[in-house]
Design a protein around this motif. Sequence first.
Motif, PDB file in Angstrom:
ATOM      1  N   LEU A  51       0.831  -1.274   0.157  1.00 38.71           N
ATOM      2  CA  LEU A  51       0.088   0.199  -0.041  1.00 38.71           C
ATOM      3  C   LEU A  51       1.027   1.113   0.019  1.00 38.71           C
ATOM      4  O   LEU A  51       0.746   2.095  -0.525  1.00 38.71           O
TER       5      LEU A  51
ATOM      6  N   GLN B 268       1.981   1.783  -3.356  1.00 37.31           N
ATOM      7  CA  GLN B 268       0.835   2.083  -4.087  1.00 37.31           C
ATOM      8  C   GLN B 268       0.427   3.551  -4.253  1.00 37.31           C
ATOM      9  O   GLN B 268       0.108   4.232  -4.982  1.00 37.31           O
ATOM     10  N   TRP B 269       0.335   4.075  -2.797  1.00 38.25           N
ATOM     11  CA  TRP B 269      -0.174   5.570  -2.714  1.00 38.25           C
ATOM     12  C   TRP B 269       1.137   6.298  -2.338  1.00 38.25           C
ATOM     13  O   TRP B 269       0.543   7.258  -2.040  1.00 38.25           O
ATOM     14  N   HIS B 270       2.286   6.005  -2.655  1.00 34.80           N
ATOM     15  CA  HIS B 270       3.350   7.120  -2.302  1.00 34.80           C
ATOM     16  C   HIS B 270       2.874   8.362  -3.160  1.00 34.80           C
ATOM     17  O   HIS B 270       2.421   8.141  -4.349  1.00 34.80           O
TER      18      HIS B 270
ATOM     19  N   ASN C 199       1.612   9.417  -7.504  1.00 30.62           N
ATOM     20  CA  ASN C 199       0.078   9.959  -7.585  1.00 30.62           C
ATOM     21  C   ASN C 199       0.211  11.143  -8.107  1.00 30.62           C
ATOM     22  O   ASN C 199      -0.412  12.044  -7.292  1.00 30.62           O
TER      23      ASN C 199
ATOM     24  N   ARG D 194      -2.519  13.805  -5.873  1.00 27.00           N
ATOM     25  CA  ARG D 194      -1.513  14.123  -4.806  1.00 27.00           C
ATOM     26  C   ARG D 194      -2.090  14.199  -3.374  1.00 27.00           C
ATOM     27  O   ARG D 194      -1.784  13.601  -2.594  1.00 27.00           O
TER      28      ARG D 194
ATOM     29  N   GLU E 201      -5.080  13.237  -2.120  1.00 28.00           N
ATOM     30  CA  GLU E 201      -5.715  11.999  -1.567  1.00 28.00           C
ATOM     31  C   GLU E 201      -4.613  10.817  -1.346  1.00 28.00           C
ATOM     32  O   GLU E 201      -4.690  10.337  -0.602  1.00 28.00           O
ATOM     33  N   ALA E 202      -3.826  11.069  -2.342  1.00 24.20           N
ATOM     34  CA  ALA E 202      -2.408   9.993  -2.075  1.00 24.20           C
ATOM     35  C   ALA E 202      -1.725   9.989  -0.600  1.00 24.20           C
ATOM     36  O   ALA E 202      -1.375   9.358  -0.098  1.00 24.20           O
TER      37      ALA E 202
ATOM     38  N   LYS F 297      -3.915   9.161   2.210  1.00 17.14           N
ATOM     39  CA  LYS F 297      -4.145   7.942   2.356  1.00 17.14           C
ATOM     40  C   LYS F 297      -2.567   7.247   2.734  1.00 17.14           C
ATOM     41  O   LYS F 297      -2.389   6.321   3.660  1.00 17.14           O
ATOM     42  N   PHE F 298      -1.355   7.924   2.258  1.00 12.35           N
ATOM     43  CA  PHE F 298      -0.052   7.730   2.664  1.00 12.35           C
ATOM     44  C   PHE F 298       0.096   7.632   4.224  1.00 12.35           C
ATOM     45  O   PHE F 298       0.674   6.982   4.739  1.00 12.35           O
TER      46      PHE F 298
END
Length: 347
Positions: free
Chosen positions: A249, A252-254, A258, A262, A264-265, A268-269
């Motif tokens: 994850l 995926q969310w680095h 994204n 950015r 949202e990422a 989540k990050f």
Amino acid sequence: MQKSLEYVDKVVLVFSPACSEAKLLRVKLLLAVKDYSSVISEAGYILKEDENNLEALLLRGRAYYYLADHDVATKHYQKGLRLDPEHSQLKKAYFGLKNLLKKTKNADDNASKGKLRVSVEDYRAALALDPDHLAHNVHLHLGLCKVLVKLGRGKDAITSCNEALNINEELLEALVQRGEAKLIVEDWEGAVEDLKSAAEKSPQDMSIREALMKAEKALKMSKRRDWYKILGVSKTASVSEIKRAYKKLALQWHPDKNVDNREEAEAKFRDIAAAYEVLGDDDKRSRYDRGEDIEDMGMGGGGGGNPFSSGGQQFSFHFDGGFPGGGFDGGFPGGVDFNSIFDLGTS
């Protein structure tokens, strides 16, 4: 029915005050409008004039029955049947009462012996015998609710407790049991509301206070971040499973991967990092599983404010993983070095 009663009072008994048929008619009407106390007194006057009046014995017995004074009701039915063993209505009332008490005893006995599923059927069978017998059915509904709570059937238990409370809204045990049932269906706020109300009604009852504390804790836990859900792992996940999920994850969310989403990422990050900080540490994970406030210790993501700060100290990491844009540099909870995600391996 009320108008018929008024007519008998104002017309029939005025002109024929000694008419036994009119008196019995009045008692029947009183029974129909559920004025059981008046039935008992009026039928009692008739029995003083004629102690062997079968209709008066039947009506008075039924009034005691609907007040759940079953012993006295039984005595009235038995006296009438001694006078006339074949009286159909007295036989129906007497044997109906015996059957109700038998099924109720079976339900209570099976519940006390732990035969919960059998007792559920017994309670329901007893309730089906006379839906209008509210004074008795309130206890059947309560008994059924308690068994359903033990079985973990929260939704059905709530229905049964509601039936009991509709009959007697002051029934404390039904309120407590409904609170327990709401815990089963994860209606945390409803459980707290019921148990708090019960605690106010009985402030000295420690068992209610303990149940309230459990509900309040469950409500509090329901509002905190679910780190397992964020990492997409079960609550029984092994350390290696948590590490693999974190690595997958985080990559995926680095934010540098994204660039089009950015913000949202980054959010989540941060959540992924905070989740790993708790679940990747045996001590913190154990405390989290026990319901302790990990966020109050300065964990990220759950308590508002800056999710990258802990106890006023700012943690930071530097990632240089070859992503376009030069790499993401930001505060990171717990001092975790994000470079290490490539070295976590799968075990």
